[in-house]
Design a protein around this motif. Structure first.
Motif, PDB file in Angstrom:
ATOM      1  N   GLN A  94      -7.385  -9.258  -8.114  1.00  0.00           N
ATOM      2  CA  GLN A  94      -7.300  -9.204  -6.660  1.00  0.00           C
ATOM      3  C   GLN A  94      -7.008  -7.804  -6.112  1.00  0.00           C
ATOM      4  O   GLN A  94      -7.220  -7.556  -4.939  1.00  0.00           O
ATOM      5  CB  GLN A  94      -6.228 -10.188  -6.155  1.00  0.00           C
ATOM      6  CG  GLN A  94      -6.599 -11.643  -6.364  1.00  0.00           C
ATOM      7  CD  GLN A  94      -7.792 -12.073  -5.540  1.00  0.00           C
ATOM      8  OE1 GLN A  94      -7.784 -12.030  -4.321  1.00  0.00           O
ATOM      9  NE2 GLN A  94      -8.866 -12.465  -6.217  1.00  0.00           N
ATOM     10  N   CYS A  95      -6.493  -6.888  -6.933  1.00  0.00           N
ATOM     11  CA  CYS A  95      -6.120  -5.589  -6.363  1.00  0.00           C
ATOM     12  C   CYS A  95      -6.890  -4.416  -6.945  1.00  0.00           C
ATOM     13  O   CYS A  95      -6.816  -3.307  -6.427  1.00  0.00           O
ATOM     14  CB  CYS A  95      -4.620  -5.351  -6.475  1.00  0.00           C
ATOM     15  SG  CYS A  95      -3.987  -5.218  -8.155  1.00  0.00           S
ATOM     16  N   ASP A  96      -7.644  -4.625  -8.009  1.00  0.00           N
ATOM     17  CA  ASP A  96      -8.346  -3.517  -8.663  1.00  0.00           C
ATOM     18  C   ASP A  96      -9.240  -2.745  -7.695  1.00  0.00           C
ATOM     19  O   ASP A  96      -9.165  -1.523  -7.579  1.00  0.00           O
ATOM     20  CB  ASP A  96      -9.185  -4.074  -9.819  1.00  0.00           C
ATOM     21  CG  ASP A  96     -10.178  -3.065 -10.355  1.00  0.00           C
ATOM     22  OD1 ASP A  96      -9.728  -2.022 -10.836  1.00  0.00           O
ATOM     23  OD2 ASP A  96     -11.392  -3.304 -10.270  1.00  0.00           O
ATOM     24  N   ASN A  97     -10.082  -3.488  -6.968  1.00  0.00           N
ATOM     25  CA  ASN A  97     -11.030  -2.851  -6.061  1.00  0.00           C
ATOM     26  C   ASN A  97     -10.292  -2.027  -5.002  1.00  0.00           C
ATOM     27  O   ASN A  97     -10.653  -0.880  -4.727  1.00  0.00           O
ATOM     28  CB  ASN A  97     -11.873  -3.953  -5.408  1.00  0.00           C
ATOM     29  CG  ASN A  97     -13.158  -3.429  -4.824  1.00  0.00           C
ATOM     30  OD1 ASN A  97     -13.197  -3.101  -3.646  1.00  0.00           O
ATOM     31  ND2 ASN A  97     -14.207  -3.321  -5.629  1.00  0.00           N
ATOM     32  N   ALA A  98      -9.229  -2.604  -4.435  1.00  0.00           N
ATOM     33  CA  ALA A  98      -8.493  -1.906  -3.379  1.00  0.00           C
ATOM     34  C   ALA A  98      -7.733  -0.705  -3.943  1.00  0.00           C
ATOM     35  O   ALA A  98      -7.775   0.387  -3.376  1.00  0.00           O
ATOM     36  CB  ALA A  98      -7.527  -2.871  -2.692  1.00  0.00           C
ATOM     37  N   VAL A  99      -7.046  -0.901  -5.081  1.00  0.00           N
ATOM     38  CA  VAL A  99      -6.243   0.194  -5.628  1.00  0.00           C
ATOM     39  C   VAL A  99      -7.140   1.371  -6.012  1.00  0.00           C
ATOM     40  O   VAL A  99      -6.835   2.527  -5.696  1.00  0.00           O
ATOM     41  CB  VAL A  99      -5.398  -0.276  -6.837  1.00  0.00           C
ATOM     42  CG1 VAL A  99      -4.751   0.902  -7.557  1.00  0.00           C
ATOM     43  CG2 VAL A  99      -4.317  -1.249  -6.371  1.00  0.00           C
ATOM     44  N   ALA A 141       0.830  -1.209   0.000  1.00  0.00           N
ATOM     45  CA  ALA A 141       0.000   0.000   0.000  1.00  0.00           C
ATOM     46  C   ALA A 141       0.866   1.262   0.000  1.00  0.00           C
ATOM     47  O   ALA A 141       0.510   2.264  -0.612  1.00  0.00           O
ATOM     48  CB  ALA A 141      -0.934  -0.012   1.208  1.00  0.00           C
ATOM     49  N   GLY A 142       2.015   1.195   0.681  1.00  0.00           N
ATOM     50  CA  GLY A 142       2.899   2.362   0.731  1.00  0.00           C
ATOM     51  C   GLY A 142       3.406   2.745  -0.648  1.00  0.00           C
ATOM     52  O   GLY A 142       3.445   3.927  -1.012  1.00  0.00           O
ATOM     53  N   ALA A 143       3.783   1.749  -1.452  1.00  0.00           N
ATOM     54  CA  ALA A 143       4.281   2.024  -2.805  1.00  0.00           C
ATOM     55  C   ALA A 143       3.185   2.637  -3.664  1.00  0.00           C
ATOM     56  O   ALA A 143       3.440   3.521  -4.500  1.00  0.00           O
ATOM     57  CB  ALA A 143       4.806   0.742  -3.440  1.00  0.00           C
TER      58      ALA A 143
END
Lengths: 100, 464, 373
Positions: free
Chosen positions: B417-422, B385-387
């Motif tokens: 797996q990361c689209d929603n979060a990003v 998440a930091g990056a």
């Protein structure tokens, strides 16, 4: 000790598969990922980036964590493939060193 | 190119209902499914499951058999075990079956690809031993596998209770159930209760499960925050904050769940317009009441167009089947309206419980859009998440630019797996409440295709 | 709003950003107007080839000058842009092809340039061990290579900003008119004016040129790229092949990028491209022809970037033929990435000095008028 166990059910039909060269039994109709978990394996590969161990996560084909080598072909989604008699399954370990 | 009148994609409740309805109206219809047997995720293995295990799963599950029987009796043709790797706005479909890649097309397409579990990055979620609750249920349905040494169930949503109840009956040791829904949810849900009472069976079922689990001595922790999965190479325990104190429960297996969201990969690949659903916290395709998307000739039904559950999905499938009959000239508008009226009524009734469920099981915003910096968000490329925040603050103001810069979303799962979060992290960092910054653009092949398979592509060139 | 500056650059792709950067080095603060986001189209999503090999003879002075800059790109942009310079080859399968490539080397040498050479098959297989057997040799430049385009666009942008440039995203130019002290641009975000305007609008450059009455035969196209899963390292060079549409290289992260200007179907109005898998089938066949070990490797993604092509496949670079204070740099026809650092310098020189030392006559916009008359 395995994390999963099989329910005791009647009429179970078994097929013989090999995991990393070791012969073991899977239930007919199992996905390869389910067969790996049932055989007591806790991880199926290492991340090609950090080398950290990974295991099946979603079991429905969307996370791509369960990639293994099946019959000589690498990076196959083990949750989407049904076991077959004589199938050769290999975990994908140690690939991290190969990348720059 | 092989051409069909109608192609239905997905063999869950909405796809089966749509194909059956359209075929019964005289349409030449092909149903394509990734799985080996009809049923989708919800009725997975319903046609092949041993009786003993089926009884464990309850009557709702067994209803699926009826749907499958009706589909089998219809004239619709069926292509199981088929991977779909492309759909474009010209209604051309790329499929892969027994290693052979082909292009086929249709006058009309109904996408019925259903839902996937909402991926939520939390510290330790990549450790072996952490799986989704849906995965636990698939192992139970398809293989009769249950946790051997106990399990912790954690997250938000009705599936946690259902799975716990099924495990209880299978004699599985449940270490604890951790509810992460914010305590305010109960109050936010209450105004929706009158509507929900019209669909009271859902609520009663939930209460019954909870009561039986409590009576069996299962520990419940509610209002859980700062949830971590911990371990070296393998999961060893979960740690969390509960009532102001830090707690730890040792376990080799954690099944987490944060609700379900539409599996929008295919509809996005096809170029259908999508919008952010602030209640369900996900992208959903824009569709009219017949399921028609923004792309001509492509309809989207069932959970893939917004979460409504299996019953609503079945009705939506039938409604889209009638609309296909109209679009393909088998019915006029009035005939379609008459045919669909009953399903529309049933669907409306069934959906009354949704606002209540959405409010009750609304995941905490912090969990979705503000994971700690060190949390891996993109599991494939191991981008934390930091990056992602660093990229945003260096001037990359949408999910795609963050993807280009960091490679998040570029691994084998292609961003599933990361689209929603990003998208939510980007929006939160930019104060973009309406999510204008958007999600990933989805590029084919949406399932990996080998170079050899592409080189041998059967594009079905028309002989001229 | 009404903003005034010395130079306005239309287009936040690499050419525009590079021009802003070079102007900044000489103390001029440019304003870049980008209708989407910087590097959104061809600049950010191209194959990242740093290729001098087999270019149009007219481009050679520019490509050689650009190569010198890429070698030390950190000095220009404070970032290495993931530049890797391991060489490029263009493979020949037959003696006839090799002779053709030899003639090419002779022509380049006649212009006084030494960067291209012919290598025999033994050298070729030493450089590209996994290449299919039977190739007879190749055209070779050891100093070519690749960079990561979106990283490069980002680095150019950051450095341009550090040197005083202002980048405005989401600004679309609607009209241009001459004013007493230069040019006035009407946009969806208000009016911008400047003494000088640079047209770096890529596939959209002709819309702007047309506003000035000097429209050109630019065709927007969308070349496709495919990328594979990560593989253990097997290839250091970028490989092309005589007689085939192939561009093939392994990135440092292990993925393989496959290009070769196979076109997607483009809906230019909606800025959407539809990948044409029937065309990519040919691309996949070319890959398995030259690298049979790739057969079972998975393609994980394909995409297309929208780029402007000229009929003669070389760009337009230079002053406007119609209006003082207007400059063009567009139509790079899918091989502009490598040229971007030098094109920015050329434009900054044209604006500030009225001339450049590099020969840009072949890129004059008037060449299309002459062919019409």
């Amino acid at each position: 000790m395995p994390v999963f166990r099989r329910l005791e059910e009647a009429d179970i039909r078994w097929v013989e598969i090999q995991i990393d060269g070791q012969t073991t039994q899977a239930r007919e109709g199992d996905s390869v990922a389910a067969a790996l978990l049932a055989a007591g394996l806790r991880s199926c590969r290492t991340s090609p980036i950090s080398g950290a161990p990974r295991a099946p996560f979603c079991m429905m084909g969307v996370c791509y964590e369960c990639l293994v080598e099946v019959d000589g072909i690498p990076n196959r989604q083990s949750c989407q493939i049904t076991v077959q008699e004589g199938m050769q399954i290999r975990r994908q370990i140690g690939t991290a060193k190969g990348y720059r | 190119m092989e051409r069909h009148e109608l192609i239905v994609i997905g063999g869950g409740p909405s796809g089966l209902a749509a194909a059956t309805t359209a075929a019964n109206a005289g349409i030449e219809c092909l149903l394509i499914d990734e799985q080996a047997n009809p049923g989708g995720q919800i009725y997975r293995a319903v046609g092949t499951i041993p009786e003993q295990r089926a009884s464990l799963l309850g009557p709702d599950y067994n209803y699926g058999r009826k749907l499958v029987d009706q589909f089998n009796q219809s004239s619709a043709s069926y292509l199981p075990g088929t991977t779909l790797w492309n759909l474009n706005s010209q209604r051309e479909i790329g499929i892969l079956r027994d290693g052979q890649a082909s292009l086929i097309s249709a006058d009309r397409i109904i996408i019925a690809t259903g839902a996937m579990e909402r991926p939520v990055p939390f510290p330790g979620w990549t450790l072996p031993g952490v799986m989704s609750a849906g995965a636990g249920q698939i192992l139970l349905k398809s293989s009769g596998l249950v946790p051997a040494q106990g399990v912790v169930l954690a997250g938000v949503g009705p599936l946690l209770l259902l799975l716990a109840w099924q495990y209880l009956h299978a004699g599985v040791k449940i270490h604890a159930i951790l509810d992460m829904s914010p305590s305010g949810n109960i109050w936010r849900a209450l105004p929706h209760l009158p509507g929900a009472l019209l669909a009271h069976h859902y609520i009663l079922k939930g209460l019954r499960y909870q009561m039986q689990l409590k009576m069996a001595g299962v520990k419940f922790f509610s209002g859980v925050t700062e949830f971590h999965a911990v371990g070296g190479d393998l999961l060893e325990a979960v740690e969390f904050t509960h009532r102001g104190g830090r707690k730890r429960i040792d376990t080799h297996l954690l099944l987490s769940h944060f609700g379900v969201i539409p599996d929008s990969h295919l509809s996005r690949c096809a170029g259908c317009d999508h919008t952010w659903d602030a209640n369900q916290l996900c992208w959903r395709p824009v569709a009219d009441k017949w399921g028609n998307s923004s792309v001509d000739g492509i309809a989207i039904v069932g959970d893939g167009s917004g979460i409504g559950g299996a019953v609503a999905a079945r009705h939506a499938g039938r409604i889209a089947g009638f609309e296909a009959a109209r679009a393909l000239g088998r019915m006029d508008e009035k005939q379609r309206d008459d045919a669909a009226r009953e399903d529309q009524g049933w669907m409306r009734d069934d959906l009354r419980v949704r606002p209540f469920l959405e409010a009750r099981f609304h995941p905490p915003a912090e969990l979705l859009s503000a994971p700690p910096d060190e949390t891996v968000v993109c599991r494939c490329e191991e981008i934390n998440a930091g990056a992602i925040r660093t990229a945003i603050h260096a001037g990359h103001k949408d999910a795609n630019q963050v993807k280009f810069l960091t490679r998040c979303g570029m691994g084998p799962c292609q961003g599933r797996q990361c689209d929603n979060a990003v998208s939510q992290i980007v929006a939160r960092e930019l104060g973009d409440k309406k999510m204008i910054s958007g999600g990933y653009r989805i590029r084919p092949p949406i399932r990996p295709l080998t170079i050899e398979q592409l080189a041998a592509l059967d594009e079905g060139a028309d002989p001229k | 709003m009404n903003a005034k500056s010395d130079v306005i650059i239309i287009g936040g792709g690499l050419m525009g950003l590079s021009t802003a950067l070079h102007l900044g080095r000489r103390g001029i603060k440019a304003v870049v107007l980008e209708k989407a986001s910087p590097g959104r189209h061809a600049s950010g999503v191209n194959a990242g080839g740093l290729r001098q090999l087999n270019r149009h003879i007219a481009e050679i002075p520019l490509t050689v000058a650009a190569a010198e800059i890429w070698k030390n790109i950190r000095e220009l942009v404070d970032d290495d842009c993931d530049v890797v310079l391991n060489g490029q080859v263009r493979v020949a399968e037959s003696d006839a092809q090799l002779q053709k490539l030899q003639a090419r080397v002779d022509a380049v040498k006649a212009q006084g340039y030494q960067h291209e050479q012919i290598i025999d098959s033994e050298t070729l297989y030493r450089l590209v061990p996994r290449l299919v057997g039977g190739c007879v040799g190749a055209l070779y430049n050891p100093d070519d290579g690749s960079a990561r385009p979106f990283h490069a666009a980002t680095a150019f942008r950051h450095k341009a900003i550090a040197l005083g440039a202002e980048i405005r995203s989401g600004v679309e130019v609607l009209a241009i008119e001459e004013s007493n002290d230069g040019w006035k641009l009407d946009t969806n975000q208000g009016v911008f004016s400047a003494a000088n305007v640079v047209n770096c609008a890529g596939a959209w450059a002709n819309c702007f040129a047309a506003m000035l009455g000097e429209s050109v035969p630019l065709t927007p196209k969308a070349p496709t790229l495919m990328v594979t899963e990560r593989l253990p390292p097997f290839l250091d060079l970028t490989v092309g092949a005589e007689g085939y549409q192939l561009s093939f290289k392994q990135m440092q992260n292990g993925t393989v990028i496959i290009g070769g200007a196979h076109l997607a179907k483009l809906d230019f109005e909606r800025e959407q491209s539809v990948i044409d898998f029937a065309t990519l089938k040919t691309s996949a066949q070319t890959v398995t022809r030259f690298f049979p070990h790739m057969a079972q490797v998975r393609i994980v993604r394909s995409w297309a970037g929208i780029e402007g092509f000229m009929p003669d496949n070389i760009p337009v670079i230079g002053k406007s033929a119609k209006a003082a204070g207007i400059f063009h740099a567009f139509g790079f026809s899918a091989h502009g990435f490598q040229l971007s650092p030098i094109v920015g310098r050329i434009l900054s020189e044209l604006i500030l000095d009225g001339k450049t030392d590099l020969p840009i006559e072949p890129f004059d916009i008037r060449r299309f008028n002459e062919s019409e008359s």
